[in-house]
Design a protein around this motif. Structure first.
Motif, PDB file in Angstrom:
ATOM      1  N   GLY A 145      42.651  33.187  32.886  1.00  0.00           N
ATOM      2  CA  GLY A 145      42.770  34.195  31.848  1.00  0.00           C
ATOM      3  C   GLY A 145      41.776  35.326  31.980  1.00  0.00           C
ATOM      4  N   ASP A 146      41.017  35.354  33.086  1.00  0.00           N
ATOM      5  CA  ASP A 146      40.066  36.444  33.306  1.00  0.00           C
ATOM      6  C   ASP A 146      40.804  37.674  33.820  1.00  0.00           C
ATOM      7  OD1 ASP A 146      37.726  34.975  32.639  1.00  0.00           O
ATOM      8  OD2 ASP A 146      37.781  34.013  34.612  1.00  0.00           O
ATOM      9  N   SER A 147      40.384  38.848  33.356  1.00  0.00           N
ATOM     10  CA  SER A 147      40.958  40.102  33.835  1.00  0.00           C
ATOM     11  C   SER A 147      40.228  40.526  35.109  1.00  0.00           C
ATOM     12  CB  SER A 147      40.824  41.191  32.765  1.00  0.00           C
ATOM     13  OG  SER A 147      41.383  42.408  33.237  1.00  0.00           O
ATOM     14  N   LEU A 148      40.973  40.596  36.201  1.00  0.00           N
ATOM     15  CA  LEU A 148      40.415  40.946  37.509  1.00  0.00           C
ATOM     16  C   LEU A 148      41.057  42.224  38.014  1.00  0.00           C
ATOM     17  CD1 LEU A 148      40.471  37.442  39.251  1.00  0.00           C
ATOM     18  CD2 LEU A 148      38.677  38.417  37.802  1.00  0.00           C
ATOM     19  N   THR A 149      40.348  42.930  38.877  1.00  0.00           N
ATOM     20  CA  THR A 149      40.837  44.202  39.408  1.00  0.00           C
ATOM     21  C   THR A 149      40.526  44.306  40.890  1.00  0.00           C
ATOM     22  OG1 THR A 149      40.620  45.376  37.295  1.00  0.00           O
ATOM     23  CG2 THR A 149      40.572  46.724  39.286  1.00  0.00           C
ATOM     24  N   LEU A 150      41.525  44.743  41.665  1.00  0.00           N
ATOM     25  CA  LEU A 150      41.267  45.113  43.053  1.00  0.00           C
ATOM     26  C   LEU A 150      40.391  46.353  43.051  1.00  0.00           C
ATOM     27  CD1 LEU A 150      44.849  44.754  44.584  1.00  0.00           C
ATOM     28  CD2 LEU A 150      42.935  43.192  44.898  1.00  0.00           C
ATOM     29  N   ARG A 151      39.295  46.336  43.795  1.00  0.00           N
ATOM     30  CA  ARG A 151      38.300  47.398  43.679  1.00  0.00           C
ATOM     31  C   ARG A 151      38.916  48.765  43.996  1.00  0.00           C
ATOM     32  NH1 ARG A 151      34.869  45.578  49.074  1.00  0.00           N
ATOM     33  NH2 ARG A 151      36.422  46.342  50.572  1.00  0.00           N
TER      34      ARG A 151
ATOM     35  N   VAL B  76      37.595  56.342  30.223  1.00  0.00           N
ATOM     36  CA  VAL B  76      38.508  57.470  30.028  1.00  0.00           C
ATOM     37  C   VAL B  76      38.727  58.263  31.315  1.00  0.00           C
ATOM     38  CG1 VAL B  76      38.003  57.704  27.568  1.00  0.00           C
ATOM     39  CG2 VAL B  76      36.600  58.937  29.230  1.00  0.00           C
ATOM     40  N   THR B  77      38.372  57.681  32.458  1.00  0.00           N
ATOM     41  CA  THR B  77      38.671  58.324  33.734  1.00  0.00           C
ATOM     42  C   THR B  77      40.099  57.992  34.155  1.00  0.00           C
ATOM     43  OG1 THR B  77      37.809  56.424  34.939  1.00  0.00           O
ATOM     44  CG2 THR B  77      36.264  58.213  34.493  1.00  0.00           C
ATOM     45  N   ASP B  78      40.664  58.852  35.003  1.00  0.00           N
ATOM     46  CA  ASP B  78      42.019  58.607  35.506  1.00  0.00           C
ATOM     47  C   ASP B  78      42.101  57.276  36.237  1.00  0.00           C
ATOM     48  OD1 ASP B  78      42.814  60.992  34.462  1.00  0.00           O
ATOM     49  OD2 ASP B  78      42.866  62.080  36.369  1.00  0.00           O
ATOM     50  N   ILE B  79      41.041  56.918  36.966  1.00  0.00           N
ATOM     51  CA  ILE B  79      41.073  55.682  37.749  1.00  0.00           C
ATOM     52  C   ILE B  79      41.274  54.479  36.836  1.00  0.00           C
ATOM     53  CG2 ILE B  79      39.692  54.139  39.202  1.00  0.00           C
ATOM     54  CD1 ILE B  79      38.409  56.599  40.438  1.00  0.00           C
ATOM     55  N   VAL B  80      40.461  54.367  35.790  1.00  0.00           N
ATOM     56  CA  VAL B  80      40.541  53.211  34.903  1.00  0.00           C
ATOM     57  C   VAL B  80      41.793  53.270  34.033  1.00  0.00           C
ATOM     58  CG1 VAL B  80      39.420  52.029  32.968  1.00  0.00           C
ATOM     59  CG2 VAL B  80      38.060  52.810  34.924  1.00  0.00           C
ATOM     60  N   GLU B  81      42.140  54.440  33.550  1.00  0.00           N
ATOM     61  CA  GLU B  81      43.280  54.565  32.646  1.00  0.00           C
ATOM     62  C   GLU B  81      44.621  54.370  33.351  1.00  0.00           C
ATOM     63  OE1 GLU B  81      42.027  57.510  29.005  1.00  0.00           O
ATOM     64  OE2 GLU B  81      42.772  58.444  30.827  1.00  0.00           O
ATOM     65  N   LYS B  82      44.742  54.856  34.596  1.00  0.00           N
ATOM     66  CA  LYS B  82      46.066  54.929  35.218  1.00  0.00           C
ATOM     67  C   LYS B  82      46.206  54.225  36.559  1.00  0.00           C
ATOM     68  CE  LYS B  82      46.616  59.719  33.501  1.00  0.00           C
ATOM     69  NZ  LYS B  82      46.877  61.112  33.947  1.00  0.00           N
ATOM     70  N   GLU B  83      45.117  54.053  37.308  1.00  0.00           N
ATOM     71  CA  GLU B  83      45.270  53.785  38.734  1.00  0.00           C
ATOM     72  C   GLU B  83      44.854  52.396  39.200  1.00  0.00           C
ATOM     73  OE1 GLU B  83      43.021  56.912  40.517  1.00  0.00           O
ATOM     74  OE2 GLU B  83      44.332  58.509  39.783  1.00  0.00           O
ATOM     75  N   MET B  84      44.204  51.596  38.360  1.00  0.00           N
ATOM     76  CA  MET B  84      43.668  50.334  38.843  1.00  0.00           C
ATOM     77  C   MET B  84      44.753  49.260  38.909  1.00  0.00           C
ATOM     78  SD  MET B  84      39.755  49.966  37.522  1.00  0.00           S
ATOM     79  CE  MET B  84      40.168  49.170  35.990  1.00  0.00           C
ATOM     80  N   TYR B  85      44.623  48.391  39.912  1.00  0.00           N
ATOM     81  CA  TYR B  85      45.461  47.202  40.029  1.00  0.00           C
ATOM     82  C   TYR B  85      44.741  46.064  39.297  1.00  0.00           C
ATOM     83  CZ  TYR B  85      48.662  49.217  43.453  1.00  0.00           C
ATOM     84  OH  TYR B  85      49.615  49.989  44.077  1.00  0.00           O
TER      85      TYR B  85
ATOM     86  N   GLN C 293      24.281  46.826  56.679  1.00  0.00           N
ATOM     87  CA  GLN C 293      25.621  46.591  56.138  1.00  0.00           C
ATOM     88  C   GLN C 293      25.603  45.513  55.060  1.00  0.00           C
ATOM     89  OE1 GLN C 293      28.631  45.240  58.901  1.00  0.00           O
ATOM     90  NE2 GLN C 293      30.280  46.053  57.651  1.00  0.00           N
ATOM     91  N   ILE C 294      26.409  45.728  54.023  1.00  0.00           N
ATOM     92  CA  ILE C 294      26.652  44.741  52.971  1.00  0.00           C
ATOM     93  C   ILE C 294      28.161  44.594  52.829  1.00  0.00           C
ATOM     94  CG2 ILE C 294      26.542  46.516  51.141  1.00  0.00           C
ATOM     95  CD1 ILE C 294      25.392  44.359  49.286  1.00  0.00           C
ATOM     96  N   ARG C 295      28.623  43.386  52.548  1.00  0.00           N
ATOM     97  CA  ARG C 295      30.058  43.134  52.401  1.00  0.00           C
ATOM     98  C   ARG C 295      30.310  42.518  51.030  1.00  0.00           C
ATOM     99  NH1 ARG C 295      32.277  41.364  58.393  1.00  0.00           N
ATOM    100  NH2 ARG C 295      30.915  42.768  59.589  1.00  0.00           N
ATOM    101  N   MET C 296      31.160  43.182  50.230  1.00  0.00           N
ATOM    102  CA  MET C 296      31.462  42.727  48.886  1.00  0.00           C
ATOM    103  C   MET C 296      32.913  42.266  48.798  1.00  0.00           C
ATOM    104  SD  MET C 296      29.606  45.828  48.946  1.00  0.00           S
ATOM    105  CE  MET C 296      30.677  47.069  48.251  1.00  0.00           C
ATOM    106  N   PRO C 297      33.245  41.421  47.798  1.00  0.00           N
ATOM    107  CA  PRO C 297      34.640  41.004  47.599  1.00  0.00           C
ATOM    108  C   PRO C 297      35.523  42.202  47.234  1.00  0.00           C
ATOM    109  CG  PRO C 297      33.122  39.624  46.314  1.00  0.00           C
ATOM    110  CD  PRO C 297      32.327  40.787  46.821  1.00  0.00           C
ATOM    111  N   ILE C 298      36.826  42.080  47.510  1.00  0.00           N
ATOM    112  CA  ILE C 298      37.728  43.166  47.132  1.00  0.00           C
ATOM    113  C   ILE C 298      38.205  43.012  45.689  1.00  0.00           C
ATOM    114  CG2 ILE C 298      38.516  43.524  49.496  1.00  0.00           C
ATOM    115  CD1 ILE C 298      41.141  42.144  48.706  1.00  0.00           C
ATOM    116  N   VAL C 299      37.921  41.869  45.045  1.00  0.00           N
ATOM    117  CA  VAL C 299      38.319  41.640  43.655  1.00  0.00           C
ATOM    118  C   VAL C 299      37.067  41.462  42.810  1.00  0.00           C
ATOM    119  CG1 VAL C 299      39.617  40.162  42.068  1.00  0.00           C
ATOM    120  CG2 VAL C 299      40.467  40.545  44.383  1.00  0.00           C
TER     121      VAL C 299
END
Length: 429
Positions: free
Chosen positions: A75-81, A59-68, A40-46
Motif C-alpha cells: 500500500g506504499d505509494s512509489l514512483t519511478l524516479r 505544484v510542478t508539472d513533473i509531480v502534477e502530470k508526469e510521474m509514474y 560514482q553513486i548508484r541509486m534505485p530507480i524507484v
C-alpha cells in the motif's frame, strides 16, 4: 488474434548497432569526471513518492502530470524516479556521507521516467548523467561544473553547436520578494496571458517566465527583473561565477528569464542549449540548491549540480557527424578457420593473442562454413584484417594475414610472431 508484443510508447530499445556510440559517450564522460575527482553513486530507480513531492514541489508539472506513480503490495505509494537530484540527496542523507560538513563530489547515470508526449529527443524513459556536489558554497564549484561540461563538448567535437545561458535566482527570501512583485504585475495583465500562464500564476508564478507563448512573452517584456531583487550575497556569488567563466574563456549569455522547472533551485541556474535539435534545445542544465537537504530533513547543506540528457547528446553526435571511425567498427580482426583441426588451433591461438593484446577486438568465426561464407562474415563484421587458418597453414605453423579495407597483399605470419604483427598493423590501420 493476440496483439503482438512491443515496447511501451516512449520507452525505446537501444539496439546493437546503436550501443557502441552510447558506450563511447558514457566512457568519455566517466573518464572526464574521474579526472575531476568525482565519485560514482548508484541509486534505485524507484523511490517513495513523498520524496519527489517534498523536493521537486507538488505544484510542478513533473509531480502534477508526469510521474509514474503506483501502490505496491504494502500500500506504499512509489514512483519511478523522474530526475536524479532528489534520489541522490536522499542517499547521502540516509548514509550520512555529508555529515559534519564533509564535501562530496558525486555523479550517477541511469534511466529516468516522465509521462510526456513522446517526440524526437523527448521520451518517457530517458537516460541522464548527473553530478551533485555537497558542502561547497562558493562560485568556484559552480564554475567547475560548467568548465568540465565545456571540456566535454570539446572532447565530443560539439563545442561550436552549444551555447551557455546563466541566471541567478537568489535566495529563497529574495526570490519571495520578486515573486510578489511579479504576481502583482502579471495580475494587472491577466487577460493577456495564455491559459497555461494563468494557471501557473496561481501555483508557480516564476514558471511564467519560461513561457513560449508570444503574447505572454510580450507582456513579460515590461515585467520586474529578478536581478533587481537579488540580495547582496547572491549578487556577489553570481559576479564571482561570471568572473571565473571569463577567466576560463567560456562564452555565456545572461538570460533573466531562465528559472528551470524545479522548485529547489537557488542562486545559480544554467543551461547548455543548441539549435541543432529542433524543439528540444536543452542538452545539459543545472544549478544550485542550497536549501534542499534541509528541506528534506537534513542539516543545512549547500548543493549544486547538473544533469545531461544522453539521448539528446547522442542525437547531436549523429546530427553533427561527430562519430569516431572506430565506433562504427566493432571488430579489428576476424579469424577464419577451415576444418576441425584448424578450429581447435584457432581457439588456442586466439586466446594467446588476447593474453598479449587485451584491447584487441578479435572475433573467431563460429559455425564453420565455406571459405566464401566465412570471408563474407569477416567483411560484414567491419574488421580491418582477416586471419586464415587451414590444414596447410597449420602444418607450417603459420596463419594467413589479409587486409580487408586497404592496400596490401596476403602474407603468412608465424604463430609466435602474430601478436607483435597485429599490434603494429591494428595501431597503424
Amino acid at each position: 488474434m493476440s496483439k503482438s508484443l512491443q515496447a511501451i510508447r516512449g520507452m525505446n530499445d537501444i539496439l546493437p548497432e546503436q550501443t557502441p556510440l552510447w558506450r563511447y559517450f558514457e566512457s568519455t564522460v566517466a573518464r572526464l569526471l574521474d579526472n575531476y575527482g568525482y565519485k560514482q553513486i548508484r541509486m534505485p530507480i524507484v523511490e517513495f513518492t513523498e520524496l519527489f513531492k517534498r523536493s521537486i514541489g507538488e505544484v510542478t508539472d513533473i509531480v502534477e502530470k508526469e510521474m509514474y506513480t503506483f501502490e505496491d503490495r504494502n500500500g506504499d505509494s512509489l514512483t519511478l524516479r523522474p530526475e536524479g537530484t532528489a534520489a541522490c540527496v536522499r542517499a547521502v542523507l540516509e548514509h550520512g556521507i555529508t555529515g559534519g560538513g564533509q564535501t562530496q563530489k558525486l555523479w550517477y547515470i541511469g534511466p529516468m521516467f516522465r509521462h510526456e508526449r513522446p517526440q524526437k529527443g523527448r521520451y518517457r524513459q530517458f537516460h541522464q548523467i548527473g553530478c551533485e556536489v555537497f558542502n561547497l558554497d562558493g562560485p568556484d564549484i559552480d564554475a567547475e561544473l560548467i568548465v568540465l561540461t565545456w571540456r566535454l563538448w570539446g572532447q565530443l567535437g560539439i563545442r561550436d553547436a552549444v551555447k551557455l545561458e546563466l541566471n541567478s535566482l537568489g535566495t529563497s527570501e529574495s526570490r519571495g520578494r520578486y515573486r510578489v512583485a511579479l504576481v502583482e504585475y502579471l495580475s494587472a495583465h491577466l487577460d493577456k496571458l495564455d491559459e497555461d500562464s494563468q494557471r501557473r500564476l496561481k501555483t508557480n508564478p516564476l514558471r511564467v517566465l519560461d513561457t513560449k507563448n508570444a503574447d505572454t512573452q510580450a507582456v513579460l517584456a515590461g515585467a520586474p527583473k529578478m536581478a533587481d531583487y537579488l540580495d547582496d550575497e547572491s549578487r556577489m556569488h553570481f559576479e564571482g561565477l561570471k568572473a571565473r567563466l571569463d577567466a576560463a574563456g567560456i562564452p555565456y549569455v545572461v538570460n533573466p528569464k531562465l528559472v528551470r522547472g524545479l522548485d529547489y533551485y537557488s542562486k545559480t541556474v544554467f543551461e547548455w542549449i543548441t539549435d541543432k535539435l529542433g524543439a528540444q534545445g536543452t542538452v545539459c542544465a543545472g544549478g544550485r540548491y542550497d536549501g534542499l537537504v534541509e528541506q528534506m530533513g537534513g542539516k543545512p547543506t549547500t548543493g549544486v549540480g547538473f544533469a545531461m540528457g544522453i539521448e539528446r547528446l547522442i542525437l547531436m553526435l549523429e546530427t553533427l557527424e561527430q562519430i569516431p571511425d572506430e565506433i562504427s567498427r566493432q571488430v579489428d580482426v576476424y579469424l577464419c578457420a577451415f576444418g576441425e583441426a584448424a578450429e581447435l588451433a584457432a581457439l588456442a591461438l586466439s586466446e594467446k593473442v588476447r593474453d598479449q593484446l587485451p584491447n584487441l577486438r578479435l572475433q573467431v568465426n563460429a559455425g564453420a562454413g565455406s571459405f566464401k561464407s566465412q570471408f563474407k562474415k569477416a567483411d560484414k563484421s567491419g574488421a580491418l584484417y582477416a586471419l586464415i587458418l587451414g590444414d596447410d597453414e597449420l602444418a607450417q605453423q603459420v596463419i594467413g594475414f589479409k587486409p580487408l579495407r586497404g592496400q596490401g597483399e596476403q602474407q603468412n605470419i608465424a604463430f609466435d610472431a602474430l601478436a607483435a604483427h597485429l599490434a603494429t598493423c591494428v595501431v597503424q590501420g
